[in-house]
Design an enzyme around this catalytic site. Structure first.
Site, PDB file in Angstrom:
ATOM      1  N   ASP A   1       0.729  -1.103  -0.138  1.00 26.89           N
ATOM      2  CA  ASP A   1       0.111   0.129  -0.019  1.00 26.89           C
ATOM      3  C   ASP A   1       0.984   1.311   0.125  1.00 26.89           C
ATOM      4  O   ASP A   1       1.991   1.214   0.163  1.00 26.89           O
ATOM      5  CB  ASP A   1      -1.018  -0.072   1.133  1.00 26.89           C
ATOM      6  CG  ASP A   1      -0.452  -0.299   2.746  1.00 26.89           C
ATOM      7  OD1 ASP A   1       0.888  -0.268   2.725  1.00 26.89           O
ATOM      8  OD2 ASP A   1      -0.956  -0.885   3.451  1.00 26.89           O
TER       9      ASP A   1
ATOM     10  N   ASN B   1      -8.312  -4.360  14.337  1.00 24.42           N
ATOM     11  CA  ASN B   1      -9.562  -4.907  13.826  1.00 24.42           C
ATOM     12  C   ASN B   1      -9.519  -5.744  12.764  1.00 24.42           C
ATOM     13  O   ASN B   1     -10.479  -5.939  12.203  1.00 24.42           O
ATOM     14  CB  ASN B   1     -10.271  -3.440  13.288  1.00 24.42           C
ATOM     15  CG  ASN B   1      -9.618  -2.849  12.163  1.00 24.42           C
ATOM     16  OD1 ASN B   1      -8.528  -3.002  11.779  1.00 24.42           O
ATOM     17  ND2 ASN B   1     -10.210  -1.678  11.766  1.00 24.42           N
TER      18      ASN B   1
ATOM     19  N   HIS C   1      -7.647  -5.424  10.153  1.00 22.23           N
ATOM     20  CA  HIS C   1      -7.340  -5.184   8.764  1.00 22.23           C
ATOM     21  C   HIS C   1      -5.749  -5.680   8.221  1.00 22.23           C
ATOM     22  O   HIS C   1      -5.094  -5.984   9.163  1.00 22.23           O
ATOM     23  CB  HIS C   1      -7.313  -3.369   8.737  1.00 22.23           C
ATOM     24  CG  HIS C   1      -6.150  -2.820   9.169  1.00 22.23           C
ATOM     25  ND1 HIS C   1      -6.411  -1.961  10.362  1.00 22.23           N
ATOM     26  CD2 HIS C   1      -4.961  -2.797   8.825  1.00 22.23           C
ATOM     27  CE1 HIS C   1      -5.143  -1.434  10.566  1.00 22.23           C
ATOM     28  NE2 HIS C   1      -4.349  -1.934   9.681  1.00 22.23           N
TER      29      HIS C   1
ATOM     30  N   GLU D   1     -10.071  -2.373   5.383  1.00 22.03           N
ATOM     31  CA  GLU D   1     -11.015  -2.335   6.780  1.00 22.03           C
ATOM     32  C   GLU D   1     -12.134  -3.489   6.753  1.00 22.03           C
ATOM     33  O   GLU D   1     -12.183  -4.005   5.822  1.00 22.03           O
ATOM     34  CB  GLU D   1     -11.229  -0.752   6.615  1.00 22.03           C
ATOM     35  CG  GLU D   1     -10.417   0.059   6.801  1.00 22.03           C
ATOM     36  CD  GLU D   1      -9.562   0.110   8.108  1.00 22.03           C
ATOM     37  OE1 GLU D   1      -9.698  -0.642   9.136  1.00 22.03           O
ATOM     38  OE2 GLU D   1      -8.549   0.999   8.232  1.00 22.03           O
TER      39      GLU D   1
END
Length: 241
Positions: A67, A136, A138, A143
């Site tokens: 990313d 979480n 990810h 997400e």
């Protein structure tokens, strides 16, 4: 999933580096899928040591990164281009023209995502893909709620992720609101996946990953569909003291 528990972060980093090094030794022109952030720093440090002390060569390797932030130039100290150069590329014998990251300054970010995904497909995907895991669940900047079949795409960064990354920026206001990320489907195209977690703060995410329930509400659970995943954790991430 093959789970390997290490005593501490240093051992975790050394183990991850040894797995990547073995991939390069077996296939000198390997495609390495790389990640950024705090967790992989020790891995790159160990790979640089292996290059300098043991002659591990990256001359014929190709790298693809997960990313990049939208809007940051490669020279920006908070960009992932800068991170990779600082922690890894500047210290090894790889070729600059074989390092690929999404272009966060592209005029058309969606078109850039399509171009990057086609590049990854042309390369045949990563021979080994390094990942971290968010609180979480990810992976990359995917997400909760991201479709498992997603390809490289533009994502709006949620507040939790921006807060988690704010320590790298002068203030939360300077954390980008968008990023370009490999999709979950793109990540799963890698031949082998190596996911790392370190520290007590990641223990709940690790527990959720290993309980086996698969849901788009927890992106890392998509890895259960992949045939070759190694989960590397230290004792604190495993739930120990």
């Amino acid at each position: 999933m093959n789970v390997i528990t290490c005593r501490h972060y240093e051992e975790l980093s050394e183990k991850a580096a040894s797995i990547i090094a073995e991939t390069v030794k077996q296939k000198p022109d390997a495609v390495l899928g790389l990640a950024t952030g705090g967790t992989p720093e020790g891995v790159y440090k160990e790979l640089v040591r292996m290059h300098r002390s043991e002659g591990l060569s990256f001359r014929n390797v190709t790298t693809i990164n997960l990313d990049e932030y939208a809007g940051l130039s490669p020279e920006d100290k908070n960009s992932y281009h800068y991170y990779m150069n600082t922690h890894f590329f500047a210290h090894i014998d790889s070729r600059k023209d074989r390092h690929f990251l999404p272009d966060g300054r592209a005029d058309d970010l969606d078109a850039e995502c399509g171009r990057y995904d086609r590049l990854i497909q042309t390369l045949g995907g990563a021979d080994i893909q390094l990942l971290g895991i968010g609180h979480n669940g990810h992976i990359g900047f995917n997400e909760p709620g991201t479709p498992f079949e997603s390809r490289t795409h533009v994502v709006e960064l949620n507040e939790e992720t921006r807060q988690a990354n704010a320590r790298y920026f002068p203030s939360i206001d300077q954390v980008p609101v968008k990023a370009l990320t490999m999709g979950i489907g793109t990540i799963l195209s890698g031949k082998r996946i190596l996911i790392m977690a370190s520290g007590k703060s990641k223990a709940q995410a690790v527990k959720q990953l290993l309980d086996g329930r698969i849901s788009e509400a927890f992106p890392a659970s998509a890895l259960h569909a992949h045939p070759d995943v190694t989960v590397l954790i230290d004792e604190k991430a495993a739930g120990g003291d």
